[in-house]
Motif scaffolding. Sequence first.
Motif, PDB file in Angstrom:
ATOM      1  N   HIS A 128       0.815  -1.215   0.000  1.00  0.00           N
ATOM      2  CA  HIS A 128       0.000   0.000   0.000  1.00  0.00           C
ATOM      3  C   HIS A 128       0.850   1.267   0.000  1.00  0.00           C
ATOM      4  O   HIS A 128       0.391   2.328   0.422  1.00  0.00           O
ATOM      5  N   TYR A 140      -5.478  -1.163  -0.608  1.00  0.00           N
ATOM      6  CA  TYR A 140      -5.997  -0.399   0.528  1.00  0.00           C
ATOM      7  C   TYR A 140      -5.315   0.956   0.548  1.00  0.00           C
ATOM      8  O   TYR A 140      -4.125   1.066   0.236  1.00  0.00           O
ATOM      9  N   ASP A 141      -6.065   1.981   0.884  1.00  0.00           N
ATOM     10  CA  ASP A 141      -5.538   3.340   0.912  1.00  0.00           C
ATOM     11  C   ASP A 141      -5.485   3.824   2.360  1.00  0.00           C
ATOM     12  O   ASP A 141      -6.515   4.082   2.980  1.00  0.00           O
ATOM     13  N   TYR A 142      -4.270   3.938   2.892  1.00  0.00           N
ATOM     14  CA  TYR A 142      -4.120   4.428   4.256  1.00  0.00           C
ATOM     15  C   TYR A 142      -4.420   5.920   4.353  1.00  0.00           C
ATOM     16  O   TYR A 142      -4.590   6.446   5.450  1.00  0.00           O
ATOM     17  N   THR A 151      -7.141   7.351   3.142  1.00  0.00           N
ATOM     18  CA  THR A 151      -8.563   7.504   3.442  1.00  0.00           C
ATOM     19  C   THR A 151      -9.065   6.450   4.418  1.00  0.00           C
ATOM     20  O   THR A 151     -10.182   6.551   4.913  1.00  0.00           O
ATOM     21  N   LEU A 179      -9.800  -0.229  -1.760  1.00  0.00           N
ATOM     22  CA  LEU A 179      -9.992   0.251  -3.123  1.00  0.00           C
ATOM     23  C   LEU A 179     -10.625  -0.854  -3.956  1.00  0.00           C
ATOM     24  O   LEU A 179     -10.247  -2.026  -3.853  1.00  0.00           O
ATOM     25  N   GLU A 181      -2.518   2.831  -6.258  1.00  0.00           N
ATOM     26  CA  GLU A 181      -2.801   3.529  -5.014  1.00  0.00           C
ATOM     27  C   GLU A 181      -1.852   4.709  -4.873  1.00  0.00           C
ATOM     28  O   GLU A 181      -0.664   4.601  -5.157  1.00  0.00           O
TER      29      GLU A 181
END
Length: 679
Positions: free
Chosen positions: A56, A645-647, A649, A653, A661
């Motif tokens: 990520h 996964y977007d840390y 927000t 995803l 990302e």
Amino acid sequence: MTPPENEHESTARPGEDGRRPAPAGGASPAAPEHRHRLQERVRAGRRFIREVSYPHDIHPALVPGVSIEDQRVRYGLDRPILLSVGTAVIAFVVWGVLRPQAVLELSSAALTWVTQNLGWLFTSLAAGLAVLLLVLALSRYGKIPLGLDGEKPEYSTASWAAMLFAAGIGIGIIFFGPFEPMTYYLSPRPGTVDPATDEAVTAAMAQAALHWGVNAWAIYAVVGLAVGYVSFRRGRVPLMSSILTPLFPGMTSKSAGARLIDGLAIVATLFGTAASLGIGAMQIARGTEIVTGLGPTGNAMAIGIIAVLTVATIVSAVSGVGRGIRMLSNVNMVLSVGLALFFFVVGPTAFLLNVIPGVLLEYVGTLPDALAANMSEGEAMQSFLSSWTIFYWAWWVSWAPFVGIFVAKISRGRTIRQFVLGVLFIPSTIIVLAFTVLGGTAIWLQRENGAVAPDGTTASLPSPEEIFFVVLDMLPGAQLVAPLVILMLGIFFVTTADSASLVNSQLSQGGRPDPRRRVTAFWAVCMAGIAVVMLLTGGASALQGLQNLIVVTALPFSVIIVLMCLALYKELRNDPQAIRHRFERSAVEKAVRYGVTEHGDNFALAVTPTEATSEYATGHGFDSTADEVTGWYVRRDEEGNPVAYDYGTGEYLDDDAAGPEPALAPEEAAQPAAARRDP
């Protein structure tokens, strides 16, 4: 920070060409060239970050933590565990009901072998875990939270302390409170003090404090700390096997090894809790006989009480009235405090006020000697340790999954330091005071009129389930208090069975937070069956049946606790906060040394990239891309496949999301996901 803009600001390393800036006090003739080299390093560092692939796109030192609630976990009934453990327990109960004497003989032989050959393991756990926890709490790991970076505790300190206090209140205090100190007063630990003397007063209560105090709660705290850390910080399900993942990387929740570990935790909890239910039923039965005037009924009434209260537990489990049960538990806590105050006020108040400080000092002062007692000190010591100390250590080991999961749930957001100090000292202090009040009252009555043990020896002591009511009967208002005590014991029985069954249900359903009620009810029946077998095998001395079975069944889980400690320490060493702390010390130490060497007194620190092989590189020798420090925060779907996964927000995803990302700036990545979301 930006690269230095003047000749007095130091970098993380000297120039590649070997030239050094002028000493402090004069301008460097090579300042422009120096700045040019710094700019080149910055650009090289940025290229390096773009080229290195982290899960990520976030460095392991900047991961704010992963919560189990944010993971995509598919919970389900683990049929192999339910069938194997359930079948084994049912077979044991049937065997115990049909042939209790055979169970007693076999368990007695096993108890003798375990205590003589492996008693040192239980003692080492009780002593070593307390030391380990205090070292962790006072070390740099003490600042690591049981949750995400910046996450606040779920409960206020006062509420948290009250819940820890409630965790320490139970059947055992009423059952053993007067009986255990009285036993030690009349028959002290071999090699300590003479029986029934002034010295034996504080020594007796200090011995009870040893068994119920800090060392007991250290066993609970280790499991609770491990469960809380892996669930709220590492994002894994709250299973005993999940804690050991760092030691066995290929192990999954469906593997044979994981099921064995979780199955042993269920067995330990079943037998440990069943012991409490058994002694509770014995005491309720004896209290009922005394209050109503019935003659002795043996274990028949106790078994009937187990059956009735187990039905109440099942109704709680299948009807969803758990909230009402928790309310009753809070009522019981208030009644327990009232009971202790009753003994304190109407009993020997002045005696208790004088003896409490002495007991606390005696407990602390004799702690090393008491823990050093071992099975090599003769038959008398072997008998004492088998009957008391090792039995208690094994009992607490068997309770550890149950109590550990509870204290983990209520401690979310606390730091390791807060958790350890709170769990070790809050409930143990309350319990030690309760034992001092109850046991001190019994000892005072014995010293005043010899009414508790008429001939002054343990042979004339009332039975363990009766002695509380004997002591209570010598105090004013006993006729009103005795029925309340019986009611308290009944509530303790139901709430304990309900909570322990819930934990076992979670362990047999992959850590599911809201387990199936029928499975919970099944484990309640199993506990009741084990409690009945314990009473039947013990016969007239039911405690013997409890001791035999608890020590033997707790042994495998004691080994698991040792492995938990190793796994926990291994993960703490690579926690994001621990990595940042390591970088901080390394960066400052190297930069200061370089600054003093190159510039004397006057220099400033700056952040600038450098080659990984440089002696001034902050992370020299540390591989930030190793799976050991990055693999844990790879987000996965319900099937176990990696997903984006977007840390930034705090959101997953979609598979068809446009583009890769986005990378996070370090200052953004270091913030908890919740703090980065739009309002």
